[in-house]
Design a protein around this motif. Structure first.
Motif, short mmCIF file in Angstrom:
data_model
loop_
_atom_site.label_atom_id
_atom_site.label_comp_id
_atom_site.label_asym_id
_atom_site.label_seq_id
_atom_site.Cartn_x
_atom_site.Cartn_y
_atom_site.Cartn_z
N VAL A 163 13.14 12.35 91.10
CA VAL A 163 13.63 13.21 90.01
C VAL A 163 14.83 13.95 90.55
O VAL A 163 14.82 14.39 91.71
N LYS A 164 15.90 14.05 89.75
CA LYS A 164 17.02 14.90 90.16
C LYS A 164 17.36 15.88 89.05
O LYS A 164 17.75 15.47 87.94
N THR A 165 17.18 17.13 89.33
CA THR A 165 17.56 18.18 88.39
C THR A 165 18.70 18.96 89.03
O THR A 165 18.54 19.47 90.15
N TYR A 166 19.83 19.03 88.36
CA TYR A 166 20.96 19.80 88.90
C TYR A 166 20.70 21.29 88.73
O TYR A 166 19.88 21.68 87.89
N PRO A 167 21.39 22.10 89.52
CA PRO A 167 21.15 23.56 89.46
C PRO A 167 21.29 24.14 88.05
O PRO A 167 20.63 25.11 87.72
N ASN A 168 22.11 23.51 87.20
CA ASN A 168 22.26 24.05 85.84
C ASN A 168 21.13 23.61 84.91
O ASN A 168 21.16 23.87 83.71
N GLY A 169 20.15 22.89 85.47
CA GLY A 169 18.99 22.50 84.67
C GLY A 169 19.05 21.09 84.12
O GLY A 169 18.06 20.60 83.58
N THR A 170 20.20 20.41 84.25
CA THR A 170 20.29 19.04 83.73
C THR A 170 19.41 18.11 84.55
O THR A 170 19.54 18.04 85.77
N ARG A 171 18.53 17.40 83.84
CA ARG A 171 17.70 16.40 84.53
C ARG A 171 18.40 15.06 84.44
O ARG A 171 18.32 14.37 83.42
N ALA A 172 19.10 14.69 85.48
CA ALA A 172 19.91 13.47 85.44
C ALA A 172 19.09 12.24 85.75
O ALA A 172 19.40 11.14 85.28
N VAL A 173 18.05 12.38 86.56
CA VAL A 173 17.17 11.26 86.92
C VAL A 173 15.72 11.72 86.75
O VAL A 173 15.33 12.77 87.25
N LYS A 174 14.97 10.90 85.99
CA LYS A 174 13.62 11.33 85.62
C LYS A 174 12.58 10.35 86.13
O LYS A 174 12.31 9.35 85.50
N ASP A 175 12.04 10.63 87.28
CA ASP A 175 10.89 9.88 87.78
C ASP A 175 11.18 8.38 87.90
O ASP A 175 10.53 7.56 87.26
N ILE A 176 12.13 8.05 88.74
CA ILE A 176 12.51 6.64 88.89
C ILE A 176 11.91 6.04 90.16
O ILE A 176 12.00 6.61 91.24
N ASP A 177 11.27 4.88 90.00
CA ASP A 177 10.81 4.04 91.10
C ASP A 177 11.70 2.81 91.12
O ASP A 177 11.82 2.13 90.10
N LEU A 178 12.27 2.51 92.26
CA LEU A 178 13.23 1.40 92.30
C LEU A 178 13.32 0.88 93.72
O LEU A 178 13.28 1.65 94.68
N ALA A 179 13.40 -0.45 93.85
CA ALA A 179 13.61 -1.03 95.19
C ALA A 179 14.81 -1.98 95.10
O ALA A 179 14.83 -2.87 94.25
#
Ligand code: ADP
Length: 260
Positions: free
Chosen positions: A10-26
């Motif tokens: 998960v990637k949430t930027y400091p301004n609150g934007t969730r750019a990546v939501k629970d990704i599993d990837l190989a």
């Protein structure tokens, strides 16, 4: 062994934007993997997570089975070559010096600051320039080159790192169609002939269909398609590009690949 693994990232930027939501990837060796999706989907964030330019808010990113962390960031980043949309060359420096900066991660801090390169670095940089067919431009200022040539220098700089994987963030978005093909042909050749897997962010469906071994469709921070270009039907593309609301579940299209 997978080249890169994202585990529940998960990637949430400091301004609150969730750019990546629970990704599993190989990311698998031998593949030209294209991450496809509309602007703002999270493609660039995904690539930046893969080389430690962004830190996941949750989950882990591993490169060759090593989880990225503060201590190993420098060592791992040099194994990951990066190619950028705007090439990111230093225009007033010559081509050779730009390519040599790909060697900096292998030098001491002082050596890096003073741009102290070894004979071996020059040999590696020369070979990288030859690989992208720009040997004759070695001593020309980078800003004198065409866009396509500048991107080939960017690729040579990545190659000079002797990377185990190349990540390309919209590598042809600033280029005309003919030059775009040259650059994509080069990246595909590097993947197939030099055995360096490539992960490229693209927003053009046609290029993804033509060049990818595997397409990962991303929208609203989630993987909504994962499969071969053949499986990327027009209906699937419409889904990928028209879906405005956040995606709840992956479409399970060949999603087995994600954990192959
Ligand atoms: P793409 O590469 O698919 O265009 P990005 O990864 O650049 O998507 O962006 C995904 C989302 O995260 C967008 O909503 C974008 O505005 C936001 N975003 C990207 N970088 C930052 C940042 N540094 N700070 C805050 N929000 C960001």
């Amino acid at each position: 062994m997978s080249v890169i693994i994202l585990d529940r990232v998960v990637k949430t930027y400091p301004n609150g934007t969730r750019a990546v939501k629970d990704i599993d990837l190989a990311i698998e060796p031998g593949h030209f993997t294209v991450i496809l999706g509309p602007s703002g989907a999270g493609k660039s964030t995904l690539l930046r997570l893969m080389n430690g330019l962004e830190k996941p808010s949750e989950g882990t990113v591993s490169v060759h089975d090593t989880v990225l962390g503060k201590k190993n960031l420098r060592a791992i980043r040099r194994e990951v070559g990066m190619v950028f949309q705007q090439f990111n060359l230093v225009g007033r420096l010559n081509v050779m010096t730009n390519v040599l900066t790909g060697r900096l991660a292998y030098r001491s801090w002082l050596g890096s600051v003073l741009h102290l390169f070894r004979e071996e670095d020059f040999r590696i940089a020369q070979a990288a320039l030859a690989r992208v067919d720009l040997t004759e431009k070695a001593w020309v200022r980078a800003d004198q080159l065409s866009g396509g040539q500048q991107q080939r220098v960017g690729i040579a700089r990545a190659l000079a790192q002797r990377p185990r994987v190349i990540l390309a963030d919209e590598p042809v978005a600033s280029l005309d169609p003919l030059t775009s093909r040259e650059v994509l042909d080069l990246l595909k050749g590097i993947c197939q002939d030099d055995h360096i897997p490539v992960v490229a962010n693209l927003h053009q469906v046609d290029y993804a269909r033509e060049y990818a071994d595997r397409v990962i469709g991303v929208n609203s921070g989630r993987v909504v398609f994962d499969g071969s270009p053949d499986q990327l039907t027009d209906a699937m593309v419409d889904e990928l590009y028209q879906r405005a609301a956040p995606v709840k579940e992956p479409l399970h299209e060949a999603s087995t690949l994600a954990h192959a």
